[in-house]
Write a protein that holds these residues in place. Structure first.
Motif, PDB file in Angstrom:
ATOM      1  N   GLN A   1       0.863  -1.180   0.000  1.00 31.46           N
ATOM      2  CA  GLN A   1       0.000   0.000   0.000  1.00 31.46           C
ATOM      3  C   GLN A   1       0.899   1.229   0.000  1.00 31.46           C
ATOM      4  OE1 GLN A   1      -2.976  -0.044   3.049  1.00 31.46           O
ATOM      5  NE2 GLN A   1      -4.177  -1.622   2.040  1.00 31.46           N
ATOM      6  N   GLY A   2       1.029   1.830  -1.172  1.00 33.02           N
ATOM      7  CA  GLY A   2       1.949   2.955  -1.297  1.00 33.02           C
ATOM      8  C   GLY A   2       3.373   2.480  -1.123  1.00 33.02           C
ATOM      9  N   ASN A   3       4.226   3.379  -0.610  1.00 26.93           N
ATOM     10  CA  ASN A   3       5.629   3.007  -0.385  1.00 26.93           C
ATOM     11  C   ASN A   3       5.981   2.975   1.092  1.00 26.93           C
ATOM     12  OD1 ASN A   3       5.506   5.697   0.168  1.00 26.93           O
ATOM     13  ND2 ASN A   3       7.124   6.325  -1.263  1.00 26.93           N
ATOM     14  N   LYS A   4       4.927   2.855   1.930  1.00 26.58           N
ATOM     15  CA  LYS A   4       5.182   2.858   3.363  1.00 26.58           C
ATOM     16  C   LYS A   4       4.635   1.631   4.088  1.00 26.58           C
ATOM     17  CE  LYS A   4       5.443   7.886   3.938  1.00 26.58           C
ATOM     18  NZ  LYS A   4       4.933   9.058   4.688  1.00 26.58           N
ATOM     19  N   MET A   5       3.969   0.732   3.340  1.00 19.18           N
ATOM     20  CA  MET A   5       3.313  -0.390   4.036  1.00 19.18           C
ATOM     21  C   MET A   5       3.209  -1.597   3.104  1.00 19.18           C
ATOM     22  SD  MET A   5      -0.542  -0.443   5.652  1.00 19.18           S
ATOM     23  CE  MET A   5      -0.305   1.120   6.472  1.00 19.18           C
ATOM     24  N   VAL A   6       3.523  -2.765   3.655  1.00 20.03           N
ATOM     25  CA  VAL A   6       3.351  -4.022   2.918  1.00 20.03           C
ATOM     26  C   VAL A   6       2.701  -5.053   3.842  1.00 20.03           C
ATOM     27  CG1 VAL A   6       4.504  -5.947   1.751  1.00 20.03           C
ATOM     28  CG2 VAL A   6       5.358  -3.635   1.439  1.00 20.03           C
ATOM     29  N   PHE A   7       1.647  -5.702   3.326  1.00 18.57           N
ATOM     30  CA  PHE A   7       1.020  -6.816   4.047  1.00 18.57           C
ATOM     31  C   PHE A   7       1.536  -8.120   3.435  1.00 18.57           C
ATOM     32  CE2 PHE A   7      -2.067  -3.461   4.848  1.00 18.57           C
ATOM     33  CZ  PHE A   7      -2.350  -3.644   6.196  1.00 18.57           C
ATOM     34  N   LEU A   8       2.003  -9.034   4.276  1.00 18.70           N
ATOM     35  CA  LEU A   8       2.439 -10.355   3.835  1.00 18.70           C
ATOM     36  C   LEU A   8       1.562 -11.407   4.499  1.00 18.70           C
ATOM     37  CD1 LEU A   8       6.327 -10.025   4.255  1.00 18.70           C
ATOM     38  CD2 LEU A   8       5.015  -9.688   2.164  1.00 18.70           C
ATOM     39  N   ASN A   9       1.047 -12.343   3.683  1.00 15.23           N
ATOM     40  CA  ASN A   9       0.353 -13.501   4.250  1.00 15.23           C
ATOM     41  C   ASN A   9       1.385 -14.618   4.327  1.00 15.23           C
ATOM     42  OD1 ASN A   9      -1.231 -15.932   4.540  1.00 15.23           O
ATOM     43  ND2 ASN A   9      -3.024 -14.724   4.000  1.00 15.23           N
ATOM     44  N   LEU A  10       1.764 -14.987   5.545  1.00 15.88           N
ATOM     45  CA  LEU A  10       2.814 -15.984   5.760  1.00 15.88           C
ATOM     46  C   LEU A  10       2.198 -17.351   6.023  1.00 15.88           C
ATOM     47  CD1 LEU A  10       5.127 -13.857   8.094  1.00 15.88           C
ATOM     48  CD2 LEU A  10       5.316 -14.158   5.612  1.00 15.88           C
ATOM     49  N   ARG A  11       2.784 -18.404   5.423  1.00 19.19           N
ATOM     50  CA  ARG A  11       2.168 -19.734   5.491  1.00 19.19           C
ATOM     51  C   ARG A  11       3.155 -20.790   5.958  1.00 19.19           C
ATOM     52  NH1 ARG A  11       1.846 -20.765   0.381  1.00 19.19           N
ATOM     53  NH2 ARG A  11       3.234 -22.580   0.335  1.00 19.19           N
ATOM     54  N   GLN A  12       2.679 -21.660   6.843  1.00 21.24           N
ATOM     55  CA  GLN A  12       3.372 -22.895   7.227  1.00 21.24           C
ATOM     56  C   GLN A  12       2.361 -24.024   7.130  1.00 21.24           C
ATOM     57  OE1 GLN A  12       4.636 -22.173  11.242  1.00 21.24           O
ATOM     58  NE2 GLN A  12       6.532 -21.135  10.664  1.00 21.24           N
ATOM     59  N   ARG A  13       2.562 -24.936   6.209  1.00 15.95           N
ATOM     60  CA  ARG A  13       1.643 -26.070   6.022  1.00 15.95           C
ATOM     61  C   ARG A  13       0.210 -25.587   5.882  1.00 15.95           C
ATOM     62  NH1 ARG A  13       4.076 -30.882   9.920  1.00 15.95           N
ATOM     63  NH2 ARG A  13       6.187 -30.860   9.029  1.00 15.95           N
ATOM     64  N   THR A  14      -0.666 -25.930   6.827  1.00 19.44           N
ATOM     65  CA  THR A  14      -2.068 -25.517   6.718  1.00 19.44           C
ATOM     66  C   THR A  14      -2.350 -24.226   7.481  1.00 19.44           C
ATOM     67  OG1 THR A  14      -2.644 -26.917   8.624  1.00 19.44           O
ATOM     68  CG2 THR A  14      -2.902 -27.890   6.446  1.00 19.44           C
ATOM     69  N   ASP A  15      -1.334 -23.636   8.070  1.00 20.13           N
ATOM     70  CA  ASP A  15      -1.528 -22.453   8.921  1.00 20.13           C
ATOM     71  C   ASP A  15      -0.980 -21.194   8.243  1.00 20.13           C
ATOM     72  OD1 ASP A  15      -2.535 -23.968  11.253  1.00 20.13           O
ATOM     73  OD2 ASP A  15      -0.504 -24.787  11.263  1.00 20.13           O
TER      74      ASP A  15
END
Length: 541
Positions: free
Chosen positions: A105-119
């Motif tokens: 979002q712009g150049n000041k924020m990043v959302f990451l969806n992090l995954r381990q197996r089913t979580d």
């Protein structure tokens, strides 16, 4: 930069072309120029990186890690995403995960969806003074999906549920982010596309990509990363554990029989022949003969979990040329139903174990493969048991011509499954007393009606998942039955001789692991229940 003017050709060159020494000289100069160009490009890249990080206070907090040599320990404990919850609010955690998706979002924020197996958990990287720089956020925004990262951050309670993650009550505010392993080239498909239910794709007003089964299997490593497949193969492992656990509690021991055999055993047409030194060998169709020989050796109760090979050109939703067999054999004291009843108790134990211990994984699979919950009967009424004749009568009552029911084919098996579900409210049932002509040579006939056999099949959702019987334990009678089925006893002398030395009455059965898994979850194709499936058209990957 303009190209250098080539030297004027010598008189010899204009007539005969360049000499060998001239060609060597030019090649040497070209190599020298190439190295100089590469050096200049590298210096330019370093200068660019230096300019990009100039004034960047966060350079130690992000970037690609060097190749991991596994020679030191940081002393920091890494956590599992599944362990994160609101009770850890404010705690600093370290975790390794894949980047499932990312969104800047712009150049000041990043959302990451992090995954381990089913979580999975949502992580946020936000520009902050002295902790997270703009350069760090820009770098994070460029990380490819499916890259493996090492994340350090603070667990923060979320004001509202995060529906895109399995952990919905917290997110991780990142303070350090390092790349462990990136992606070379492009992914064959996105895991988001591979995780959608067919119904969602079909009903969506927005065009969505459908990932076909062949595409999945051709790129199986990526396909196996989906949360659905992580759950499927955890459930496959669970079935094996429950199978072993129950039989061990009933006095069985695990055996390991050879998969190379000197003779085609049950049916010469459906075995794989392989070169064996100066002769040939055959891949085992089942551990049937070895199991029986172990009973003759006084093992009393045995089971095996191992590969089974069938050279049948069956390109159906439920056949494989190699599958995992769950087999057992046991002595009989009085009645062959002792074996049938133990097998029934085994299946009930597996079904209960899956429902009680693995409801989360079943729910994950159900999101992509919606299905009616698998049903079985408990209590005093117990499992539905039909004779072959009773099963035929149910089909005739439903409109099937009795003349075609000497054997119940796949289509009528499924039809019978629908009839039983509607009439008895169960997806799991047993058929007993099959006609003798439908069973292999080692099956014991019914002593009162030799046209019938002391054999049984077990069914899930109208498809067979186990075939079993009482076996012939008398050598003379066995030889007679072998000849009647066109099998020469001398070709299996070691097997027949085992019964000449005394063997108690016994019986057992063989189960297809992938088929049980497919039908319990209603995956609709056995290849989805096989890690790297083998069928008449597939030997890779």
């Amino acid at each position: 930069m303009a190209d250098a003017t080539p030297p004027a050709p010598t008189p010899q060159e204009t007539q005969e072309g360049p000499s060998k020494s001239e060609l060597k000289k030019r090649a040497k100069q070209a190599e020298k120029d190439k190295k100089a160009a590469e050096k200049a490009a590298k210096q330019a890249e370093l200068a660019q990186q230096q300019a990009a990080t100039e004034g960047d206070f966060a350079t130690d907090f992000y970037g690609k890690l060097p190749l991991h040599q596994s020679q030191s320990r940081s002393g920091k404990t890494r956590v599992a995403i599944s362990s994160l919850s609101a009770s850890r609010d404010g705690e600093t955690v370290l975790l390794r995960a894949r980047v499932h998706t990312s969104r800047a979002q712009g150049n000041k924020m990043v959302f990451l969806n992090l995954r381990q197996r089913t979580d999975s958990v949502q992580a946020l990287l936000l520009v902050t003074p002295e902790k997270v720089s703009k350069q760090m956020v820009k770098w994070a925004a460029g990380i490819s999906d499916e890259s493996i990262v090492l994340v350090e951050g603070v667990v923060k309670k979320s004001p509202e549920p995060i529906k895109s993650a399995s952990v919905q009550d917290v997110e991780v505010h990142i303070s350090k982010l390092h790349l462990i392993s990136g992606i070379e080239g492009r992914l064959p498909f996105s895991l988001e596309d591979a995780s959608r239910a067919d119904e969602e794709v079909a009903s969506s007003e927005v065009q969505m990509n459908r990932v076909l089964l062949d595409t999945r299997l051709n790129n199986r490593v990526v396909d196996l990363r989906t949360q659905t497949n992580q759950a499927v193969f955890k459930l496959q492992s669970a079935i094996g554990d429950l199978f072993r656990g129950y039989l061990s509690s009933q006095g069985f021991i695990e055996i390991h029989s050879p998969k190379l055999q000197g003779a085609a055993t049950e049916s010469g047409a459906s075995v794989f022949k392989v070169g064996y030194f100066k002769g040939n060998a055959f891949l085992a169709q089942s551990p049937q003969l070895a199991k029986q020989m172990c009973i003759a050796a006084d093992f009393e109760r045995v089971y095996e979990v191992g590969p089974v090979f069938r050279a049948e050109d069956s390109n159906t939703h439920r056949h494989l040329t190699e599958f995992m067999g769950l087999d057992l054999e046991m002595t009989i004291e009085e009645h062959y139903h002792e074996v049938m009843e133990l097998l029934d108790s085994l299946f009930l134990s597996i079904f209960r174990g899956l429902k009680e211990k693995y409801s989360k994984e079943i729910e994950v699979v159900g999101k992509q493969f919606p299905a009616d919950e698998f049903k079985w009967r408990e209590g005093p009424e117990g499992t539905l048991k039909l004779s072959f004749r009773e099963a035929v009568n149910l089909l005739v009552e439903d409109g099937v011509d009795r003349a075609v029911l000497d054997d119940i084919n796949t289509e009528n098996e499924k039809r019978l499954g629908r009839i039983v579900r509607a009439k008895y409210e169960t997806d799991y049932f047993i058929i007993d007393k099959f006609p003798m002509e439908l069973r292999p040579f080692y099956t014991m006939p019914d002593p009162e009606d030799p046209t019938l056999s002391n054999s049984y099949d077990f069914f899930m959702r109208g498809e067979e998942i186990l075939s079993g019987a009482q076996r012939i334990h008398d050598a003379e009678f066995l030889c007679k039955q072998m000849k009647a089925k066109g099998v020469e006893p001398d070709s299996m002398k070691g097997y027949v001789d085992a019964f000449r030395m005394g063997c108690p009455p016994h019986g057992g059965g063989g189960i297809g692991l992938e088929r049980v898994l497919m039908l319990f979850l209603k995956l609709n194709n056995i290849r989805r229940a096989s890690l790297f499936p083998r069928d008449p058209k597939r030997l890779e990957p």
